[in-house]
Design an enzyme around this catalytic site. Structure first.
Site, short mmCIF file in Angstrom:
data_model
loop_
_atom_site.label_atom_id
_atom_site.label_comp_id
_atom_site.label_asym_id
_atom_site.label_seq_id
_atom_site.Cartn_x
_atom_site.Cartn_y
_atom_site.Cartn_z
N TYR A 1 0.83 -1.21 0.00
CA TYR A 1 0.00 0.00 0.00
C TYR A 1 0.87 1.27 0.00
O TYR A 1 0.56 2.23 -0.70
CB TYR A 1 -0.93 0.00 1.22
CG TYR A 1 -1.72 1.27 1.38
CD1 TYR A 1 -2.82 1.53 0.57
CD2 TYR A 1 -1.37 2.21 2.35
CE1 TYR A 1 -3.55 2.70 0.71
CE2 TYR A 1 -2.10 3.39 2.49
CZ TYR A 1 -3.18 3.63 1.67
OH TYR A 1 -3.89 4.80 1.80
N GLU A 2 1.95 1.25 0.78
CA GLU A 2 2.82 2.42 0.89
C GLU A 2 3.87 2.48 -0.22
O GLU A 2 4.74 3.35 -0.21
CB GLU A 2 3.51 2.44 2.26
CG GLU A 2 2.54 2.73 3.38
CD GLU A 2 3.20 2.85 4.75
OE1 GLU A 2 4.36 2.39 4.91
OE2 GLU A 2 2.56 3.41 5.65
N GLU B 1 4.24 2.44 15.38
CA GLU B 1 5.10 2.26 14.20
C GLU B 1 4.26 2.04 12.95
O GLU B 1 4.51 2.63 11.92
CB GLU B 1 6.07 1.09 14.42
CG GLU B 1 6.98 0.82 13.25
CD GLU B 1 8.00 1.92 12.98
OE1 GLU B 1 8.48 1.99 11.84
OE2 GLU B 1 8.31 2.70 13.90
N VAL C 1 -5.23 -1.59 8.11
CA VAL C 1 -6.50 -2.30 8.04
C VAL C 1 -6.68 -2.74 6.59
O VAL C 1 -6.43 -1.95 5.66
CB VAL C 1 -7.68 -1.40 8.49
CG1 VAL C 1 -9.01 -2.10 8.28
CG2 VAL C 1 -7.51 -1.00 9.95
N GLY D 1 -13.54 1.37 7.01
CA GLY D 1 -14.84 2.00 7.19
C GLY D 1 -15.74 1.26 8.16
O GLY D 1 -16.88 1.67 8.39
N ASN E 1 -0.55 10.43 1.98
CA ASN E 1 -1.63 9.54 2.41
C ASN E 1 -2.80 10.36 2.97
O ASN E 1 -3.09 10.33 4.17
CB ASN E 1 -1.10 8.54 3.42
CG ASN E 1 -2.07 7.41 3.67
OD1 ASN E 1 -3.24 7.48 3.32
ND2 ASN E 1 -1.57 6.36 4.31
N TYR F 1 -6.97 10.61 10.86
CA TYR F 1 -6.29 10.97 12.11
C TYR F 1 -6.74 12.33 12.63
O TYR F 1 -6.94 12.51 13.83
CB TYR F 1 -4.77 10.97 11.92
CG TYR F 1 -4.19 9.64 11.53
CD1 TYR F 1 -4.70 8.45 12.04
CD2 TYR F 1 -3.13 9.57 10.63
CE1 TYR F 1 -4.16 7.22 11.68
CE2 TYR F 1 -2.59 8.34 10.27
CZ TYR F 1 -3.11 7.17 10.79
OH TYR F 1 -2.57 5.97 10.44
#
Length: 162
Positions: free
Chosen positions: A27-28, A85, A89, A95, A126, A133
């Site tokens: 994903y990153e 760290e 999900v 969601g 992101n 957040y």
């Protein structure tokens, strides 16, 4: 919609944890940087001197997310903190409250352990995570930048006379 259960990871969760790390790295866009393997994770998470802890989020009995964290220390506060760290999900589970449940449990652990704060980093691109957040009350520490020494630079620094 099912409820989310958050629990402390056990040694037999290594495959699940490793799978989440690989999915997070994908994903990153950092899959090429993953060096962690199951043996390494077992040693540092569940060995004689654990270096970090993991929470697992489950929905309907299946693991859908994880949070890997460890203690740090604030010299100004004179108290420990928790450093998150990684939080991840599975895309198909987003969601449903797993991320919020993991962060809520981390906040409760921080309070129970008399920590001054809970901190983490997020990649600047992101936007979905940043918005998530912020909605939970997190604030950016824009005046700080992360510094890192690794690889051969770490070896060279360690070899300097002290």
């Amino acid at each position: 919609m099912s409820s989310i259960l958050v629990r402390a990871a056990q040694a037999d969760d290594i495959d699940t944890i490793h799978g989440f790390i690989l999915a997070l790295a994908e994903y990153e866009r950092l899959a090429h940087e993953v060096k962690a393997d199951r043996d390494m994770l077992g040693r540092y998470l569940f060995g004689p001197r654990p270096m970090a802890e993991v929470l697992i989020a489950e929905a309907d009995g299946s693991a859908v997310g994880f949070a890997l964290f460890f203690h740090n220390f604030s010299t100004f506060e004179g108290r420990p903190g928790l450093y998150l760290e990684d939080l991840f999900v599975l895309p198909e589970a987003r969601g449903r409250g797993a991320g919020k449940a993991l962060l809520a449990r981390l906040a409760a652990l921080a309070i129970d352990r008399d920590c001054a704060r809970l901190e983490w980093s997020v990649l600047d691109w992101n936007e979905p995570s940043i918005a998530f957040y912020r909605a939970l009350g997190a604030r950016a520490m824009d005046e700080w930048t992360v510094q890192r020494v690794d690889g051969q630079a770490l070896v060279r620094l360690a070899a300097l006379p002290s």
